[in-house]
Design a protein around this motif. Sequence first.
Motif, PDB file in Angstrom:
ATOM      1  N   CYS A  70      13.531   1.331  -6.814  1.00  0.00           N
ATOM      2  CA  CYS A  70      13.363   1.922  -5.441  1.00  0.00           C
ATOM      3  C   CYS A  70      13.394   3.747  -5.423  1.00  0.00           C
ATOM      4  CB  CYS A  70      14.695   1.776  -4.424  1.00  0.00           C
ATOM      5  SG  CYS A  70      14.697   0.205  -3.651  1.00  0.00           S
ATOM      6  N   GLN A  71      12.616   4.233  -4.527  1.00  0.00           N
ATOM      7  CA  GLN A  71      12.441   5.706  -4.938  1.00  0.00           C
ATOM      8  C   GLN A  71      13.098   6.291  -3.503  1.00  0.00           C
ATOM      9  OE1 GLN A  71      11.443   7.388  -7.485  1.00  0.00           O
ATOM     10  NE2 GLN A  71      11.590   5.525  -8.779  1.00  0.00           N
ATOM     11  N   PRO A  72      13.782   7.054  -3.528  1.00  0.00           N
ATOM     12  CA  PRO A  72      14.453   7.564  -2.138  1.00  0.00           C
ATOM     13  C   PRO A  72      13.376   8.102  -1.027  1.00  0.00           C
ATOM     14  CG  PRO A  72      15.275   9.061  -4.023  1.00  0.00           C
ATOM     15  CD  PRO A  72      14.468   7.929  -4.621  1.00  0.00           C
ATOM     16  N   THR A  73      12.018   8.476  -1.545  1.00  0.00           N
ATOM     17  CA  THR A  73      11.007   9.215  -0.699  1.00  0.00           C
ATOM     18  C   THR A  73      10.271   7.936  -0.277  1.00  0.00           C
ATOM     19  OG1 THR A  73       9.813   9.972  -2.720  1.00  0.00           O
ATOM     20  CG2 THR A  73      11.290  11.388  -1.518  1.00  0.00           C
ATOM     21  N   ALA A 123      26.867  12.854  -5.986  1.00  0.00           N
ATOM     22  CA  ALA A 123      27.518  12.454  -4.851  1.00  0.00           C
ATOM     23  C   ALA A 123      27.136  13.573  -3.888  1.00  0.00           C
ATOM     24  CB  ALA A 123      29.093  12.805  -5.272  1.00  0.00           C
ATOM     25  N   GLY A 124      26.751  14.491  -3.758  1.00  0.00           N
ATOM     26  CA  GLY A 124      25.942  15.471  -2.875  1.00  0.00           C
ATOM     27  C   GLY A 124      24.757  14.762  -2.536  1.00  0.00           C
ATOM     28  N   PHE A 125      23.832  14.260  -3.424  1.00  0.00           N
ATOM     29  CA  PHE A 125      22.458  13.623  -3.007  1.00  0.00           C
ATOM     30  C   PHE A 125      22.851  12.398  -2.121  1.00  0.00           C
ATOM     31  CE2 PHE A 125      19.443  10.346  -3.863  1.00  0.00           C
ATOM     32  CZ  PHE A 125      18.309  11.027  -3.576  1.00  0.00           C
ATOM     33  N   LEU A 126      23.758  11.659  -2.241  1.00  0.00           N
ATOM     34  CA  LEU A 126      24.100  10.470  -1.476  1.00  0.00           C
ATOM     35  C   LEU A 126      24.585  10.872  -0.002  1.00  0.00           C
ATOM     36  CD1 LEU A 126      25.910   8.034  -4.108  1.00  0.00           C
ATOM     37  CD2 LEU A 126      23.516   8.040  -3.456  1.00  0.00           C
ATOM     38  N   ARG A 127      25.498  11.946  -0.057  1.00  0.00           N
ATOM     39  CA  ARG A 127      25.821  12.411   1.182  1.00  0.00           C
ATOM     40  C   ARG A 127      24.627  13.128   2.004  1.00  0.00           C
ATOM     41  NH1 ARG A 127      30.663  13.274  -1.345  1.00  0.00           N
ATOM     42  NH2 ARG A 127      29.999  15.220  -2.167  1.00  0.00           N
ATOM     43  N   ASP A 128      23.619  13.588   1.181  1.00  0.00           N
ATOM     44  CA  ASP A 128      22.585  14.252   1.903  1.00  0.00           C
ATOM     45  C   ASP A 128      21.782  13.123   2.478  1.00  0.00           C
ATOM     46  OD1 ASP A 128      23.022  16.856   1.301  1.00  0.00           O
ATOM     47  OD2 ASP A 128      21.663  16.956  -0.202  1.00  0.00           O
ATOM     48  N   LEU A 129      21.601  11.900   1.745  1.00  0.00           N
ATOM     49  CA  LEU A 129      20.833  10.699   2.402  1.00  0.00           C
ATOM     50  C   LEU A 129      21.519  10.344   3.654  1.00  0.00           C
ATOM     51  CD1 LEU A 129      20.011   8.803  -1.087  1.00  0.00           C
ATOM     52  CD2 LEU A 129      18.326  10.112   0.454  1.00  0.00           C
ATOM     53  N   ALA A 130      22.981   9.985   3.556  1.00  0.00           N
ATOM     54  CA  ALA A 130      23.546   9.491   4.575  1.00  0.00           C
ATOM     55  C   ALA A 130      23.413  10.636   5.777  1.00  0.00           C
ATOM     56  CB  ALA A 130      25.048   9.382   4.343  1.00  0.00           C
ATOM     57  N   ASP A 131      23.435  11.951   5.699  1.00  0.00           N
ATOM     58  CA  ASP A 131      23.467  12.827   6.627  1.00  0.00           C
ATOM     59  C   ASP A 131      21.764  12.751   7.210  1.00  0.00           C
ATOM     60  OD1 ASP A 131      26.033  13.800   6.384  1.00  0.00           O
ATOM     61  OD2 ASP A 131      25.191  15.733   5.185  1.00  0.00           O
ATOM     62  N   CYS A 132      20.969  12.555   6.435  1.00  0.00           N
ATOM     63  CA  CYS A 132      19.476  12.396   6.894  1.00  0.00           C
ATOM     64  C   CYS A 132      19.435  11.102   8.032  1.00  0.00           C
ATOM     65  CB  CYS A 132      18.400  12.155   5.893  1.00  0.00           C
ATOM     66  SG  CYS A 132      16.819  12.022   6.283  1.00  0.00           S
ATOM     67  N   HIS A 133      19.984  10.062   7.505  1.00  0.00           N
ATOM     68  CA  HIS A 133      20.172   8.857   8.300  1.00  0.00           C
ATOM     69  C   HIS A 133      20.882   9.065   9.594  1.00  0.00           C
ATOM     70  CE1 HIS A 133      20.666   4.530   9.732  1.00  0.00           C
ATOM     71  NE2 HIS A 133      22.043   5.046   9.701  1.00  0.00           N
ATOM     72  N   GLU A 134      21.928   9.750   9.464  1.00  0.00           N
ATOM     73  CA  GLU A 134      22.545  10.206  10.844  1.00  0.00           C
ATOM     74  C   GLU A 134      21.795  10.816  11.780  1.00  0.00           C
ATOM     75  OE1 GLU A 134      25.453   9.796  13.515  1.00  0.00           O
ATOM     76  OE2 GLU A 134      25.634   8.785  11.736  1.00  0.00           O
ATOM     77  N   ARG A 135      21.021  11.821  11.232  1.00  0.00           N
ATOM     78  CA  ARG A 135      20.297  12.664  12.080  1.00  0.00           C
ATOM     79  C   ARG A 135      19.085  12.146  12.583  1.00  0.00           C
ATOM     80  NH1 ARG A 135      20.256  16.207   8.147  1.00  0.00           N
ATOM     81  NH2 ARG A 135      18.373  15.428   7.250  1.00  0.00           N
ATOM     82  N   ASP A 156       0.832  -1.270   0.124  1.00  0.00           N
ATOM     83  CA  ASP A 156       0.020  -0.100  -0.026  1.00  0.00           C
ATOM     84  C   ASP A 156       0.841   1.310   0.088  1.00  0.00           C
ATOM     85  OD1 ASP A 156      -2.316  -1.624  -0.005  1.00  0.00           O
ATOM     86  OD2 ASP A 156      -2.387  -1.586   2.205  1.00  0.00           O
ATOM     87  N   ARG A 157       1.994   1.171   0.460  1.00  0.00           N
ATOM     88  CA  ARG A 157       3.083   2.272   0.470  1.00  0.00           C
ATOM     89  C   ARG A 157       4.193   2.495  -0.359  1.00  0.00           C
ATOM     90  NH1 ARG A 157       5.065   2.435   6.527  1.00  0.00           N
ATOM     91  NH2 ARG A 157       5.670   0.583   5.869  1.00  0.00           N
ATOM     92  N   ALA A 158       4.167   1.408  -1.292  1.00  0.00           N
ATOM     93  CA  ALA A 158       5.283   1.207  -2.239  1.00  0.00           C
ATOM     94  C   ALA A 158       5.185   2.087  -3.472  1.00  0.00           C
ATOM     95  CB  ALA A 158       5.034  -0.519  -2.746  1.00  0.00           C
ATOM     96  N   LEU A 159       6.249   2.830  -3.476  1.00  0.00           N
ATOM     97  CA  LEU A 159       6.400   3.748  -4.785  1.00  0.00           C
ATOM     98  C   LEU A 159       6.936   2.865  -6.096  1.00  0.00           C
ATOM     99  CD1 LEU A 159       7.619   6.993  -3.196  1.00  0.00           C
ATOM    100  CD2 LEU A 159       5.505   6.397  -3.729  1.00  0.00           C
ATOM    101  N   CYS A 160       7.394   1.703  -5.648  1.00  0.00           N
ATOM    102  CA  CYS A 160       8.164   1.045  -6.885  1.00  0.00           C
ATOM    103  C   CYS A 160       6.886   0.085  -7.594  1.00  0.00           C
ATOM    104  CB  CYS A 160       9.203   0.224  -6.589  1.00  0.00           C
ATOM    105  SG  CYS A 160       8.581  -1.150  -5.108  1.00  0.00           S
ATOM    106  N   HIS A 161       6.071   0.023  -6.901  1.00  0.00           N
ATOM    107  CA  HIS A 161       4.818  -1.009  -7.262  1.00  0.00           C
ATOM    108  C   HIS A 161       4.259  -0.758  -8.686  1.00  0.00           C
ATOM    109  CE1 HIS A 161       1.672  -4.088  -6.962  1.00  0.00           C
ATOM    110  NE2 HIS A 161       0.798  -2.980  -7.272  1.00  0.00           N
ATOM    111  N   ARG A 162       3.901  -1.740  -9.409  1.00  0.00           N
ATOM    112  CA  ARG A 162       3.478  -1.550 -10.620  1.00  0.00           C
ATOM    113  C   ARG A 162       2.226  -2.558 -10.802  1.00  0.00           C
ATOM    114  NH1 ARG A 162       8.420  -3.091 -14.857  1.00  0.00           N
ATOM    115  NH2 ARG A 162       9.722  -1.633 -14.143  1.00  0.00           N
ATOM    116  N   LEU A 163       1.097  -2.116 -11.385  1.00  0.00           N
ATOM    117  CA  LEU A 163      -0.132  -2.980 -11.193  1.00  0.00           C
ATOM    118  C   LEU A 163      -0.118  -4.201 -11.732  1.00  0.00           C
ATOM    119  CD1 LEU A 163      -2.567  -0.137 -12.557  1.00  0.00           C
ATOM    120  CD2 LEU A 163      -2.067  -0.824 -10.430  1.00  0.00           C
ATOM    121  N   ASP A 164       1.157  -4.532 -12.706  1.00  0.00           N
ATOM    122  CA  ASP A 164       1.046  -5.903 -12.753  1.00  0.00           C
ATOM    123  C   ASP A 164       2.173  -6.828 -12.340  1.00  0.00           C
ATOM    124  OD1 ASP A 164       3.378  -4.482 -13.795  1.00  0.00           O
ATOM    125  OD2 ASP A 164       3.503  -5.167 -15.815  1.00  0.00           O
TER     126      ASP A 164
END
Length: 103
Positions: free
Chosen positions: A36-39, A81-93, A18-26
């Motif tokens: 996978c979607q980062p959000t 690279a900046g996007f990946l660092r932002d994801l790591a920073d978000c995890h740390e926070r 129900d929450r999956a952003l990767c889900h396809r109808l088929d």
Amino acid sequence: MTVYDNPHSFPMCVYNRDRALCHRLDVTDAPSLDRCQPTCANIARTDRHADELVQHAQALDKQPASEAVPSPLADRLTRRAGFLRDLADCHERDRIHHQEPIA
């Protein structure tokens, strides 16, 4: 609840259709780990995943400097690279820490 860990990706998926952003109808009742979607609300990261994000970002930072990379591609690598660092920073926070019981 089923947890999927894709060794070629940085997050784990605690799959809820129900929450999956990767889900396809088929698609059957399983995640599409290559979409996978980062959000997505199903994403879970461990400290190991965050460390891998930082290591990958560092590797991306080195590519334009060590190779003859055209500037549009170098800019894209730098942004990624900046996007990946932002994801790591978000995890740390936002990560959940084990706390000792209060005496």
